[in-house]
Design a protein around this motif. Structure first.
Motif, PDB file in Angstrom:
ATOM      1  N   ALA A   1       0.841  -1.205   0.000  1.00 53.89           N
ATOM      2  CA  ALA A   1       0.000   0.000   0.000  1.00 53.89           C
ATOM      3  C   ALA A   1       0.877   1.256   0.000  1.00 53.89           C
ATOM      4  O   ALA A   1       0.562   2.251  -0.682  1.00 53.89           O
ATOM      5  CB  ALA A   1      -0.923  -0.009   1.215  1.00 53.89           C
ATOM      6  N   GLU A   2       1.961   1.225   0.744  1.00 55.36           N
ATOM      7  CA  GLU A   2       2.895   2.356   0.751  1.00 55.36           C
ATOM      8  C   GLU A   2       3.542   2.532  -0.619  1.00 55.36           C
ATOM      9  O   GLU A   2       3.701   3.662  -1.097  1.00 55.36           O
ATOM     10  CB  GLU A   2       3.976   2.128   1.813  1.00 55.36           C
ATOM     11  CG  GLU A   2       3.464   2.195   3.245  1.00 55.36           C
ATOM     12  CD  GLU A   2       4.557   1.899   4.258  1.00 55.36           C
ATOM     13  OE1 GLU A   2       5.718   1.690   3.832  1.00 55.36           O
ATOM     14  OE2 GLU A   2       4.256   1.883   5.466  1.00 55.36           O
ATOM     15  N   ARG A   3       3.905   1.419  -1.245  1.00 53.36           N
ATOM     16  CA  ARG A   3       4.506   1.497  -2.579  1.00 53.36           C
ATOM     17  C   ARG A   3       3.497   2.063  -3.583  1.00 53.36           C
ATOM     18  O   ARG A   3       3.846   2.871  -4.442  1.00 53.36           O
ATOM     19  CB  ARG A   3       4.966   0.110  -3.043  1.00 53.36           C
ATOM     20  CG  ARG A   3       5.997  -0.553  -2.171  1.00 53.36           C
ATOM     21  CD  ARG A   3       7.284   0.259  -2.057  1.00 53.36           C
ATOM     22  NE  ARG A   3       7.927   0.437  -3.337  1.00 53.36           N
ATOM     23  CZ  ARG A   3       8.291   1.605  -3.827  1.00 53.36           C
ATOM     24  NH1 ARG A   3       8.069   2.717  -3.146  1.00 53.36           N
ATOM     25  NH2 ARG A   3       8.893   1.678  -4.992  1.00 53.36           N
ATOM     26  N   ALA A   4       2.253   1.643  -3.470  1.00 54.33           N
ATOM     27  CA  ALA A   4       1.218   2.133  -4.380  1.00 54.33           C
ATOM     28  C   ALA A   4       1.060   3.644  -4.260  1.00 54.33           C
ATOM     29  O   ALA A   4       0.925   4.352  -5.269  1.00 54.33           O
ATOM     30  CB  ALA A   4      -0.111   1.427  -4.092  1.00 54.33           C
ATOM     31  N   ALA A   5       1.099   4.140  -3.039  1.00 50.95           N
ATOM     32  CA  ALA A   5       0.975   5.586  -2.827  1.00 50.95           C
ATOM     33  C   ALA A   5       2.130   6.336  -3.471  1.00 50.95           C
ATOM     34  O   ALA A   5       1.946   7.430  -4.029  1.00 50.95           O
ATOM     35  CB  ALA A   5       0.908   5.885  -1.332  1.00 50.95           C
ATOM     36  N   GLU A   6       3.314   5.753  -3.436  1.00 51.63           N
ATOM     37  CA  GLU A   6       4.491   6.402  -4.027  1.00 51.63           C
ATOM     38  C   GLU A   6       4.381   6.480  -5.543  1.00 51.63           C
ATOM     39  O   GLU A   6       4.953   7.383  -6.169  1.00 51.63           O
ATOM     40  CB  GLU A   6       5.754   5.641  -3.627  1.00 51.63           C
ATOM     41  CG  GLU A   6       6.098   5.786  -2.146  1.00 51.63           C
ATOM     42  CD  GLU A   6       7.268   4.908  -1.728  1.00 51.63           C
ATOM     43  OE1 GLU A   6       7.913   4.324  -2.625  1.00 51.63           O
ATOM     44  OE2 GLU A   6       7.527   4.813  -0.519  1.00 51.63           O
ATOM     45  N   PHE A   7       3.640   5.557  -6.154  1.00 56.39           N
ATOM     46  CA  PHE A   7       3.459   5.605  -7.610  1.00 56.39           C
ATOM     47  C   PHE A   7       2.706   6.867  -8.026  1.00 56.39           C
ATOM     48  O   PHE A   7       2.772   7.279  -9.185  1.00 56.39           O
ATOM     49  CB  PHE A   7       2.685   4.378  -8.117  1.00 56.39           C
ATOM     50  CG  PHE A   7       3.462   3.089  -8.012  1.00 56.39           C
ATOM     51  CD1 PHE A   7       4.847   3.083  -8.032  1.00 56.39           C
ATOM     52  CD2 PHE A   7       2.797   1.881  -7.913  1.00 56.39           C
ATOM     53  CE1 PHE A   7       5.554   1.894  -7.945  1.00 56.39           C
ATOM     54  CE2 PHE A   7       3.491   0.684  -7.826  1.00 56.39           C
ATOM     55  CZ  PHE A   7       4.877   0.690  -7.839  1.00 56.39           C
TER      56      PHE A   7
ATOM     57  N   ILE B   1       9.779   4.730 -12.353  1.00 59.36           N
ATOM     58  CA  ILE B   1       9.133   3.811 -11.418  1.00 59.36           C
ATOM     59  C   ILE B   1       8.939   2.409 -11.974  1.00 59.36           C
ATOM     60  O   ILE B   1       8.461   1.539 -11.258  1.00 59.36           O
ATOM     61  CB  ILE B   1       7.761   4.352 -10.971  1.00 59.36           C
ATOM     62  CG1 ILE B   1       6.756   4.265 -12.120  1.00 59.36           C
ATOM     63  CG2 ILE B   1       7.862   5.749 -10.417  1.00 59.36           C
ATOM     64  CD1 ILE B   1       5.327   4.498 -11.679  1.00 59.36           C
ATOM     65  N   TYR B   2       9.324   2.163 -13.242  1.00 57.05           N
ATOM     66  CA  TYR B   2       8.931   0.883 -13.835  1.00 57.05           C
ATOM     67  C   TYR B   2       9.518  -0.313 -13.108  1.00 57.05           C
ATOM     68  O   TYR B   2       8.837  -1.330 -12.927  1.00 57.05           O
ATOM     69  CB  TYR B   2       9.269   0.809 -15.335  1.00 57.05           C
ATOM     70  CG  TYR B   2       8.375  -0.214 -16.004  1.00 57.05           C
ATOM     71  CD1 TYR B   2       8.712  -1.561 -15.984  1.00 57.05           C
ATOM     72  CD2 TYR B   2       7.162   0.151 -16.571  1.00 57.05           C
ATOM     73  CE1 TYR B   2       7.868  -2.512 -16.543  1.00 57.05           C
ATOM     74  CE2 TYR B   2       6.317  -0.794 -17.130  1.00 57.05           C
ATOM     75  CZ  TYR B   2       6.670  -2.117 -17.114  1.00 57.05           C
ATOM     76  OH  TYR B   2       5.828  -3.044 -17.643  1.00 57.05           O
TER      77      TYR B   2
ATOM     78  N   ALA C   1      -5.007   3.568  -8.632  1.00 61.89           N
ATOM     79  CA  ALA C   1      -5.224   2.287  -9.319  1.00 61.89           C
ATOM     80  C   ALA C   1      -4.488   1.157  -8.612  1.00 61.89           C
ATOM     81  O   ALA C   1      -5.022   0.048  -8.453  1.00 61.89           O
ATOM     82  CB  ALA C   1      -4.777   2.394 -10.769  1.00 61.89           C
ATOM     83  N   HIS C   2      -3.265   1.442  -8.169  1.00 62.27           N
ATOM     84  CA  HIS C   2      -2.500   0.396  -7.493  1.00 62.27           C
ATOM     85  C   HIS C   2      -2.959   0.228  -6.044  1.00 62.27           C
ATOM     86  O   HIS C   2      -2.905  -0.877  -5.501  1.00 62.27           O
ATOM     87  CB  HIS C   2      -1.004   0.702  -7.590  1.00 62.27           C
ATOM     88  CG  HIS C   2      -0.477   0.521  -8.973  1.00 62.27           C
ATOM     89  ND1 HIS C   2      -0.503   1.524  -9.910  1.00 62.27           N
ATOM     90  CD2 HIS C   2       0.058  -0.555  -9.596  1.00 62.27           C
ATOM     91  CE1 HIS C   2      -0.005   1.080 -11.043  1.00 62.27           C
ATOM     92  NE2 HIS C   2       0.339  -0.180 -10.880  1.00 62.27           N
ATOM     93  N   GLY C   3      -3.437   1.316  -5.442  1.00 59.54           N
ATOM     94  CA  GLY C   3      -4.022   1.202  -4.115  1.00 59.54           C
ATOM     95  C   GLY C   3      -5.279   0.340  -4.138  1.00 59.54           C
ATOM     96  O   GLY C   3      -5.543  -0.431  -3.198  1.00 59.54           O
TER      97      GLY C   3
END
Length: 214
Positions: A107-113, A123-124, A178-180
Motif C-alpha cells: 500500500a505504501e509502494r502504491a501511494a508512491e506511484f 518507477i517501472y 489504481a494500485h491502491g
C-alpha cells in the motif's frame, strides 16, 4: 569482470535501450554497431542478443545483425490475452496467502506511484516488483518466468501509452489510486474480488496502450 557478468551487463544494457526506445523498433543493427555502443566484443553481444530473442525483444538475422522487434497491435493483444489467462487466477490464490505486513508495504509502494515527480521510466522497476509481490505467494517458478517475459514484452507498449498521459497531473493521482485499489482488493481475502481487480487493471492498461499505438 567474469565473462558471464559481461554478458549479463550487456543484456541489461540492451534490454533497457530497447524498452526505452533508444534502440528503435524495427531497426536493424549489426553486432559491430552494438558492440561499439557498449565498448565490448562480439561474443558477449551475441549471447546477450540470444537471451533477448528468447524474450521476444529482438530477431536475429543470419550473419551478424539483429532487428529490434517491431511494435504491433496483434502482439500487444496477444501479450494481454496471456496475462489475463494467468494473473487473475494466481491473484485469486495469492490474496489468501499475503500477510497483512506485506499488504501494508505494498500500500505504501502504491501511494508512491502517485508522486508527481516520478514518471514511468523512473518507477517501472518498482512497478514490476509491486506486481510480482502481489502474486508471488501463489506463483510457481514457471509462473514467474512466464509473467516476467510477458511484462518485459509489454513494457515498451506501456511506456508509450502512459508516457503520453504522464504530463497530466491527474494521471499521477490515478496511477497511485489504481494500485491502491489492487491492494484493497487483495485485503478482502476474497478470490473473486482480487481476480476481478487484476482483470480491470489489465483491461485499462491494454486500452491505453492500444490507443497510443493507434
Amino acid at each position: 569482470m567474469t565473462a558471464r557478468s559481461v554478458v549479463e551487463q550487456a543484456t541489461q544494457a540492451l534490454r533497457r535501450a530497447i524498452l526505452t526506445g533508444a534502440l528503435a523498433p524495427g531497426a536493424e543493427y549489426s553486432l559491430r554497431e552494438l558492440a561499439g555502443m557498449l565498448d565490448i566484443s562480439f561474443i558477449p553481444i551475441r549471447e546477450a542478443l540470444r537471451s533477448l530473442e528468447s524474450e521476444g525483444l529482438v530477431i536475429m538475422r543470419p550473419g551478424r545483425s539483429a532487428v529490434i522487434a517491431p511494435l504491433g497491435l496483434d502482439d500487444l493483444q496477444g501479450i494481454y490475452r496471456l496475462r489475463r489467462a494467468l494473473e487473475p487466477e494466481i491473484a485469486a490464490r495469492s490474496c489468501l496467502l499475503l500477510s497483512e505486513a506485506e499488504l501494508d508495504r505494498l500500500a505504501e509502494r502504491a501511494a508512491e506511484f502517485g508522486a508527481v515527480g516520478h514518471d514511468m521510466a523512473e518507477i517501472y522497476d518498482d512497478h514490476h516488483a509491486f506486481h510480482l509481490a502481489l502474486v508471488a505467494p501463489a506463483a510457481t517458478t514457471w509462473d514467474i518466468q512466464v509473467l516476467t517475459t510477458l511484462w518485459r514484452a509489454g513494457e515498451r507498449y506501456i511506456r508509450i501509452g502512459f508516457g503520453r498521459l504522464d504530463p497530466g497531473p491527474a494521471e499521477h493521482q490515478r496511477r497511485g489510486e489504481a494500485h491502491g485499489e489492487l491492494v484493497a482488493a487483495f485485503r478482502t481475502r476474497d478470490p473473486a474480488t482480487a481476480s476481478a481487480a487484476v482483470e480491470r487493471h489489465l483491461a485499462r492498461n491494454e486500452k491505453i496502450a492500444l490507443a497510443a499505438l493507434s
